[in-house]
Design an enzyme around this catalytic site. Structure first.
Site, PDB file in Angstrom:
ATOM      1  N   SER A   1       0.654  -1.254  -0.083  1.00  0.00           N
ATOM      2  CA  SER A   1       0.420   0.237  -0.056  1.00  0.00           C
ATOM      3  C   SER A   1       0.377   0.795  -0.166  1.00  0.00           C
ATOM      4  O   SER A   1       1.990   1.316   0.691  1.00  0.00           O
ATOM      5  CB  SER A   1      -0.943  -0.300   1.076  1.00  0.00           C
ATOM      6  OG  SER A   1      -1.166   1.384   1.839  1.00  0.00           O
TER       7      SER A   1
ATOM      8  N   TYR B   1      -2.689   0.935  10.344  1.00  0.00           N
ATOM      9  CA  TYR B   1      -3.444  -0.217   8.655  1.00  0.00           C
ATOM     10  C   TYR B   1      -1.621   0.157   8.154  1.00  0.00           C
ATOM     11  O   TYR B   1      -1.556  -1.358   7.321  1.00  0.00           O
ATOM     12  CB  TYR B   1      -3.859   0.338   7.834  1.00  0.00           C
ATOM     13  CG  TYR B   1      -3.960   0.122   6.530  1.00  0.00           C
ATOM     14  CD1 TYR B   1      -4.544  -1.177   6.444  1.00  0.00           C
ATOM     15  CD2 TYR B   1      -4.103   0.781   5.345  1.00  0.00           C
ATOM     16  CE1 TYR B   1      -4.722  -2.354   4.723  1.00  0.00           C
ATOM     17  CE2 TYR B   1      -3.999   0.563   4.568  1.00  0.00           C
ATOM     18  CZ  TYR B   1      -4.435  -1.005   3.825  1.00  0.00           C
ATOM     19  OH  TYR B   1      -4.131  -0.893   2.945  1.00  0.00           O
TER      20      TYR B   1
ATOM     21  N   LYS C   1       0.985  -2.938   6.538  1.00  0.00           N
ATOM     22  CA  LYS C   1       1.045  -3.209   5.169  1.00  0.00           C
ATOM     23  C   LYS C   1       2.605  -3.253   4.629  1.00  0.00           C
ATOM     24  O   LYS C   1       3.549  -3.733   3.884  1.00  0.00           O
ATOM     25  CB  LYS C   1       0.366  -2.684   4.524  1.00  0.00           C
ATOM     26  CG  LYS C   1      -0.773  -1.970   3.832  1.00  0.00           C
ATOM     27  CD  LYS C   1      -1.177  -3.875   3.526  1.00  0.00           C
ATOM     28  CE  LYS C   1      -1.688  -3.934   1.919  1.00  0.00           C
ATOM     29  NZ  LYS C   1      -2.430  -5.470   2.201  1.00  0.00           N
TER      30      LYS C   1
HETATM   31  C1  UD2 Z   1      -5.468   4.193   1.814  1.00  0.00           C
HETATM   32  C2  UD2 Z   1      -4.283   4.049   1.025  1.00  0.00           C
HETATM   33  C3  UD2 Z   1      -4.957   2.602  -0.009  1.00  0.00           C
HETATM   34  C4  UD2 Z   1      -5.058   1.778  -0.065  1.00  0.00           C
HETATM   35  C5  UD2 Z   1      -5.985   1.740   1.613  1.00  0.00           C
HETATM   36  C6  UD2 Z   1      -6.993   0.887   1.104  1.00  0.00           C
HETATM   37  C7  UD2 Z   1      -2.828   6.289   1.620  1.00  0.00           C
HETATM   38  C8  UD2 Z   1      -2.360   7.118   0.478  1.00  0.00           C
HETATM   39  N1  UD2 Z   1      -3.575   5.595   0.710  1.00  0.00           N
HETATM   40  O1  UD2 Z   1      -6.068   4.952   1.357  1.00  0.00           O
HETATM   41  O2  UD2 Z   1      -3.278   2.787  -1.407  1.00  0.00           O
HETATM   42  O3  UD2 Z   1      -3.600   0.673   0.639  1.00  0.00           O
HETATM   43  O4  UD2 Z   1      -5.597   2.530   2.297  1.00  0.00           O
HETATM   44  O5  UD2 Z   1      -7.978   0.574   1.174  1.00  0.00           O
HETATM   45  O6  UD2 Z   1      -2.827   6.216   2.353  1.00  0.00           O
HETATM   46  N2  UD2 Z   1     -12.715  10.246   2.986  1.00  0.00           N
HETATM   47  C9  UD2 Z   1     -14.458  11.019   2.747  1.00  0.00           C
HETATM   48  N3  UD2 Z   1     -15.051  10.797   3.076  1.00  0.00           N
HETATM   49  C10 UD2 Z   1     -15.810   9.690   3.205  1.00  0.00           C
HETATM   50  C11 UD2 Z   1     -14.564   8.810   2.865  1.00  0.00           C
HETATM   51  C12 UD2 Z   1     -12.901   8.596   2.934  1.00  0.00           C
HETATM   52  O7  UD2 Z   1     -13.854  12.080   2.687  1.00  0.00           O
HETATM   53  O8  UD2 Z   1     -16.918   8.697   3.318  1.00  0.00           O
HETATM   54  C13 UD2 Z   1     -11.568  10.063   2.547  1.00  0.00           C
HETATM   55  C14 UD2 Z   1      -9.955  10.182   3.514  1.00  0.00           C
HETATM   56  O9  UD2 Z   1     -10.384  10.625   4.763  1.00  0.00           O
HETATM   57  C15 UD2 Z   1      -9.436   9.840   2.672  1.00  0.00           C
HETATM   58  C16 UD2 Z   1      -9.317  10.174   1.565  1.00  0.00           C
HETATM   59  O10 UD2 Z   1     -11.551   9.995   1.203  1.00  0.00           O
HETATM   60  O11 UD2 Z   1      -8.181  11.244   2.724  1.00  0.00           O
HETATM   61  C17 UD2 Z   1      -8.800   8.770   1.013  1.00  0.00           C
HETATM   62  O12 UD2 Z   1     -10.296   7.653   2.125  1.00  0.00           O
HETATM   63  P1  UD2 Z   1     -10.083   6.160   1.670  1.00  0.00           P
HETATM   64  O13 UD2 Z   1     -10.810   5.371   2.933  1.00  0.00           O
HETATM   65  O14 UD2 Z   1     -10.671   5.551   0.231  1.00  0.00           O
HETATM   66  O15 UD2 Z   1      -8.312   5.393   1.487  1.00  0.00           O
HETATM   67  P2  UD2 Z   1      -6.480   6.278   2.365  1.00  0.00           P
HETATM   68  O16 UD2 Z   1      -6.744   7.314   1.182  1.00  0.00           O
HETATM   69  O17 UD2 Z   1      -7.370   6.120   3.376  1.00  0.00           O
END
Ligand code: UD2
Length: 313
Positions: free
Chosen positions: A119, A143, A147
């Site tokens: 990740s 997490y 990873k």
């Molecule tokens: C992390 C990893 C990704 C993958 C994933 C697990 C990074 C950059 N990426 O994703 O590669 O491993 O974990 O599948 O670390 N958000 C909102 N509203 C919502 C949901 C999410 O604003 O309803 C925001 C959240 O706070 C974040 C962004 O959207 O800033 C992406 O969130 P995510 O949960 O889709 O993925 P992320 O970046 O944690």
């Protein structure tokens, strides 16, 4: 005909890999405990694969699953930053202990190569963009630590036992079949389904955070390339898998609004613990050593994903 063992085969990436492996004429064995995966993801291919409902923490089941496999595509995980903040022990079991079992099983079965779903979270919140694989990792959330620990296990099994392992650092993979129903689901799956239902999505923070969102087909292609790349170029190494372009959440919401024809507005809630601000991949290593080039860009990926959810909701 090669036999591919896919862990997390009922998940959205695992099931996509299963379809692609069958399409190239090879055989699929899949293992999944159905904790986040769903049988529906396998509906059209269930008769063509050897599916085993089992937990990777069960080493006997892992040994049995690895027997006779040529390649292992290790996708099974609890893939969520916020869930790991709530339950770090569960995250560690699913994302680290399970990986070590897969590696032991693959080593004992003399599998040719293990490709691991690593990740981009490993990079953490360091300011330099784009992220290159030779930068020191700086994971923030449990997490991300899990990873990254599994990546190190992959590399150590290559160094200590000669088991060929390849780590693919996925950058926010999205696409059809990604589960939108949990509070821990990926942002695009959530936003698209909420907007299609006329519900209001929530942005955590001010929406200026950005991601290198990557369409599923690109990740699938990367796995197949990672199995075939010469060992000198791929084994024991880590590769970014992304599109090489980042978009922030505010812009993403506006693009979705336009494609979907959504009339509402977004609401805001506090920033999430363990969240990182910006993410963007440098892709030169994957391009040079795996021959990887993303085939589907962000907008096209969004269109295909929206289309799929429209039909399936
Ligand atoms: C992390 C990893 C990704 C993958 C994933 C697990 C990074 C950059 N990426 O994703 O590669 O491993 O974990 O599948 O670390 N958000 C909102 N509203 C919502 C949901 C999410 O604003 O309803 C925001 C959240 O706070 C974040 C962004 O959207 O800033 C992406 O969130 P995510 O949960 O889709 O993925 P992320 O970046 O944690």
């Amino acid at each position: 005909m090669a036999l591919y063992l896919i862990t997390g085969v009922a998940g959205f990436i695992g099931s996509g890999l299963a379809r692609a492996v069958l399409a190239q004429g090879d055989q699929v064995r899949g293992i999944d405990n159905l904790s986040t995966g769903r049988r529906e993801n396998l509906t059209e291919i269930k008769d063509g694969i050897d599916f085993r409902e089992a937990d990777l923490l069960d080493l006997d089941a892992v040994h049995a699953a690895c027997k006779g496999a040529d390649y292992v595509l290790h996708q099974a995980a609890i893939p969520s930053v916020p869930k790991s903040v709530v339950d770090p022990l569960g995250s560690n079991r699913a994302n680290v202990d399970a990986t070590v079992n897969v590696l032991v099983g693959a080593r004992d079965a003399k599998v040719k190569r293990v490709v691991y779903a690593a990740s981009s979270s490993a990079y953490g919140d360091t300011p330099t963009l784009p992220k290159r694989e030779d930068m020191p990792p700086n994971p923030i959330s449990p997490y991300a630590v899990a990873k990254l620990a599994s990546e190190y296990y992959m590399v150590s099994f290559y160094r200590c036992y000669g088991l060929e392992t390849v780590c693919l650092r996925y950058f926010n993979i999205f696409g059809p079949r990604q589960d939108p129903s949990s509070p821990y689901s990926g942002v695009l799956a959530k936003f698209i389904t909420q907007m299609l239902r006329g519900e209001q999505p929530t942005i955590f923070g001010d929406g200026s955070q950005s991601r290198d969102f990557t369409y599923i087909d690109n990740a699938v292609e990367a796995n197949l390339l990672a199995c075939k790349a010469p060992a000198e170029q791929a084994a024991g190494r880590v590769f970014n898998i992304a599109t090489g372009r980042r978009v922030d959440l505010n812009e993403t919401f506006l693009t979705l609004k336009q494609i979907i024809g959504y009339k509402g507005e977004v609401k805001h809630a506090p920033e999430r613990a363990g969240d990182i601000k910006h993410s963007l991949a440098d892709m030169s290593r994957a391009e040079k050593h795996l021959g990887y080039k993303p085939k589907v860009d962000f907008e096209e990926g969004l269109r295909r994903t929206i289309e799929w959810y429209r039909k399936s909701l």
